[in-house]
Motif scaffolding. Structure first.
Motif, PDB file in Angstrom:
ATOM      1  N   ARG A   5       1.215  -1.426  -0.449  1.00 21.20           N
ATOM      2  CA  ARG A   5       0.086   0.033  -0.059  1.00 21.20           C
ATOM      3  C   ARG A   5       0.920   1.118   0.463  1.00 21.20           C
ATOM      4  O   ARG A   5       1.711   1.435   0.440  1.00 21.20           O
ATOM      5  CB  ARG A   5      -0.730  -0.178   0.958  1.00 21.20           C
ATOM      6  N   ASN A   6       0.104   2.345  -0.190  1.00 20.44           N
ATOM      7  CA  ASN A   6       1.170   3.667  -0.632  1.00 20.44           C
ATOM      8  C   ASN A   6       0.800   4.298   0.691  1.00 20.44           C
ATOM      9  O   ASN A   6      -0.665   5.143   0.587  1.00 20.44           O
ATOM     10  CB  ASN A   6       0.515   4.611  -1.892  1.00 20.44           C
ATOM     11  N   ALA A  26      -2.615   9.233  -2.368  1.00 16.17           N
ATOM     12  CA  ALA A  26      -2.310   8.460  -2.578  1.00 16.17           C
ATOM     13  C   ALA A  26      -3.901   7.785  -2.369  1.00 16.17           C
ATOM     14  O   ALA A  26      -4.230   6.392  -3.350  1.00 16.17           O
ATOM     15  CB  ALA A  26      -1.455   6.985  -2.561  1.00 16.17           C
ATOM     16  N   ASN A  27      -4.602   8.094  -1.340  1.00 12.68           N
ATOM     17  CA  ASN A  27      -5.714   7.360  -1.443  1.00 12.68           C
ATOM     18  C   ASN A  27      -5.780   5.856  -0.818  1.00 12.68           C
ATOM     19  O   ASN A  27      -6.904   4.817  -1.520  1.00 12.68           O
ATOM     20  CB  ASN A  27      -7.166   8.468  -2.771  1.00 12.68           C
ATOM     21  N   ASP A  32       3.563   3.415  -8.399  1.00  9.39           N
ATOM     22  CA  ASP A  32       2.235   3.830  -7.638  1.00  9.39           C
ATOM     23  C   ASP A  32       1.902   3.855  -6.246  1.00  9.39           C
ATOM     24  O   ASP A  32       1.567   4.050  -6.128  1.00  9.39           O
ATOM     25  CB  ASP A  32       1.542   2.989  -9.102  1.00  9.39           C
ATOM     26  N   LEU A  33       2.259   2.177  -6.125  1.00  7.14           N
ATOM     27  CA  LEU A  33       2.810   2.303  -4.456  1.00  7.14           C
ATOM     28  C   LEU A  33       3.831   2.485  -3.880  1.00  7.14           C
ATOM     29  O   LEU A  33       3.810   2.821  -2.585  1.00  7.14           O
ATOM     30  CB  LEU A  33       2.486   0.578  -4.155  1.00  7.14           C
ATOM     31  N   VAL A  34       4.362   3.279  -3.770  1.00  6.04           N
ATOM     32  CA  VAL A  34       5.715   3.688  -3.581  1.00  6.04           C
ATOM     33  C   VAL A  34       5.858   4.913  -3.195  1.00  6.04           C
ATOM     34  O   VAL A  34       5.958   5.860  -4.110  1.00  6.04           O
ATOM     35  CB  VAL A  34       7.293   3.674  -3.792  1.00  6.04           C
TER      36      VAL A  34
END
Length: 612
Positions: free
Chosen positions: A369-370, A375-376, A414-416
């Protein structure tokens, strides 16, 4: 691997320390000052009782001033001469017998050790390093405790003190001489141990051709083969080969083998790979979510007295969450960008409330997860895994991921988060079962370090313990006989292994109160969790502990080395690289003890008539 306390960078540990502790240098200064003041008071009291108040003060002043001047005039040449004398003395005492005992132990070790073990490398490394520790500490104890008392008994010390040699040079020279002997012994034991482990674990297999099964792609074309190896060293491996006949086996007993094709139905199986490793972990910060979805610092307690790990219950929202910084540091730059992955390792402690399905492992999931609010809460799809109780499970999470809404996302883009952070979420899927985690149970894997270098660092930690024992033994032997000195050093070592318990009792963190209160509880069979009755005797006992026993225990604990924390055998046995910060910290502590005990030994030796 158990990592109960975060390892601080060396200079932070030396100068500032952690949140609840001073730096090592200020702590050493306070302890040294306290010991010096206590020694000054005791020395003045003894001098005053023998010569009177004024004359005692004059004697004390002259002893300190002359002692400091002599310490500053210490000659390296004379120290080295005493060190060589100590080395020759050690050889005359047949210290090499310890090597004979060590190699005799290795000769018969394979009768009791087995390669048919879930983790044979851990078994063998623990054995040889523990045996080396005990033998080296034993040699250090005997050499240091009986050295000076033997010289006093045979009167050979008179030959030394008639030369222009100062008391401090005698103490420091003997410590350095015995240190050299210990270093040579440990080096030989270390090399012998490593060769013994490597050769004992070495084995190979053959490929069983009759076990081959063809692997085809969806179009029906053959792309490889699956099969098994022969059963050797108590185990066999499954293997997968590509269309050229090359491949690798599955992990069994902590290792794999590479398979190389030599032609038609001929294969070469490599020696075992991965037995001895030096993993370099990057740890994150752990927090929990309970079954109701509330954030918690710890998970559920399952009744274990050791609170190192806490647990999450299965088939609920309970989650263990690690937050990692600087994720890009773990990415191998030599790997093509589109093939990069996140190397992640997980250790699960399984706690079952019922047997479940016999032969079926508990199921868990990993999600990424970010953590950036912008990033919501973007989270990847769950990755399922079988929980391997107390085993290191390695994952290489691919760059290509899917979000929970089945949209394709990029792990690193996207996740970092923009500041290089990522969250790893782990859940248990089986109802009525629990996963236990500590902060060190999930980490990002950096490229492995050198196993030989890590093994050598473990030997350094053994050397540090031996040098401290030598310093204590030489110092106390200036005052008492050999057997008494040996008993003192043995007690010093035992107390050093239980130093943390001393601190907990002195600071009131342990149950049952201080030593006097414990005696009362034993005599009355009172539970440690029950408050003592408000009686005069109990009040006197607790007051004695509070104002006398506990302060003394705290003061003693400050001078004791924590031998339990010095040991890095678990690092090598569990396949982790020993950090250089740990090595530098241990060597610095050792240097502090050598310096402090050399000064104490100098003043103690001056109290002997022969040293004046």
């Amino acid at each position: 691997m158990v990592v109960e306390q975060q390892l601080l960078p060396y200079f932070q540990w030396l100068l500032t320390g952690g949140e609840k502790s001073l730096g090592a240098l200020p702590s050493f200064a306070f302890v040294f000052l306290g010991v010096a003041m206590a020694a000054l008071v005791i020395g003045f009291a003894i001098a005053a009782s023998r010569y009177g108040f004024l004359r005692g003060g004059d004697v004390t002043y002259k002893t300190i001033s002359e002692g400091l001047r002599e310490l500053l005039q210490t000659s390296p040449r004379r120290v080295w001469a005493i060190a060589r004398l100590a080395i020759k003395e050690s050889l005359r005492r047949r210290v090499a017998v310890a090597l004979g005992v060590f190699f005799l132990v290795l000769l018969f070790a394979n009768w009791f050790l087995s390669t048919n073990h879930q983790e044979p490398a851990r078994l063998y490394l623990s054995f040889v390093l523990t045996a080396s520790t005990y033998l080296v500490l034993g040699v250090a104890l005997l050499l240091s405790a009986f050295s000076l008392p033997g010289d006093f008994k045979t009167k050979t010390i008179y030959t030394v003190v008639t030369k222009p040699v100062r008391a401090g040079e005698i103490i420091l020279g003997r410590i350095i001489g015995f240190m050299i002997v210990i270093t040579v012994l440990l080096a030989i034991m270390g090399v012998g141990s490593y060769i013994f482990v490597v050769r004992s674990l070495d084995h190979s297999h053959t490929v069983e051709l009759e076990s081959f099964q063809v692997v085809a792609n969806p179009a029906g074309e053959e792309v490889g083969k699956k099969g098994t190896t022969s059963r050797d060293a108590g185990h066999r491996h499954e293997l997968t080969l590509d269309k050229d006949g090359n491949g690798e086996t599955t992990v069994e007993n902590g290792h794999t083998h590479r398979i190389e094709s030599l032609g038609e139905n001929k294969y070469r199986v490599s020696p075992p790979l991965g037995f001895i490793r030096a993993r370099v972990p990057q740890y994150g910060k752990l927090r929990f979510i309970d079954r109701s979805g509330a954030a918690k610092d710890t998970g559920i307690s399952v009744g274990s007295e050791w609170t190192y790990r806490s647990f999450i219950d299965g088939n609920t929202p309970a989650t263990a969450i690690w937050t990692f910084d600087n994720v890009s540091d773990a990415v191998d730059p030599n790997v093509p960008e589109d093939e990069r992955s996140l190397p992640l390792s997980l250790i699960v402690r399984v706690f079952k409330t019922h047997k479940g399905v016999i032969g079926q492992a508990l199921q868990g999931t990993i999600q990424l997860r970010n953590p950036d609010p912008a990033a919501n809460g973007l989270t990847s799809e769950p990755l399922s895994f079988d929980a391997q109780d107390q085993q290191v499970d390695d994952f290489n999470i691919p760059r290509k991921q899917y979000s929970q809404s089945r949209q394709e996302i990029d792990l690193f883009k996207d996740l970092v988060s923009k500041d290089g952070k990522i969250e790893v979420l782990v859940k248990c899927l089986d109802r009525g079962q629990y996963f236990g985690f500590a902060q060190a149970d999930c980490y990002i894997r950096h490229p492995d370090g050198s196993p030989i270098a890590s093994f050598a660092k473990v030997c350094v930690s053994i050397w540090v313990q031996a040098v401290i024992v030598v310093s204590v033994g030489v110092t106390i032997s200036t005052l008492v006989s050999g057997p008494v000195a040996m008993l003192f050093v043995v007690g010093f070592i035992i107390l050093g292994f239980w130093r943390q318990d001393f601190v907990d009792i002195a600071t009131g963190k342990s149950y049952g109160g201080g030593p006097a209160e414990s005696v009362v509880r034993i005599a009355t069979q009172a539970n440690v969790m029950v408050q003592l009755e408000d009686t005069l005797l109990n009040n006197l006992v607790t007051g004695f502990d509070k104002y006398f026993a506990k302060p003394i225990m705290w003061a003693v604990a400050q001078t004791l080395p924590d031998f339990r924390s010095f040991s890095t055998v678990r690092y090598a046995a569990d396949g982790y690289n020993v950090p250089w910060d740990r090595v530098f910290q241990d060597v610095t502590v050792c240097l502090g003890y050598v310096v402090g005990l050399s000064i104490i030994g100098y003043f103690l030796l001056r109290t002997r008539e022969v040293a004046k």
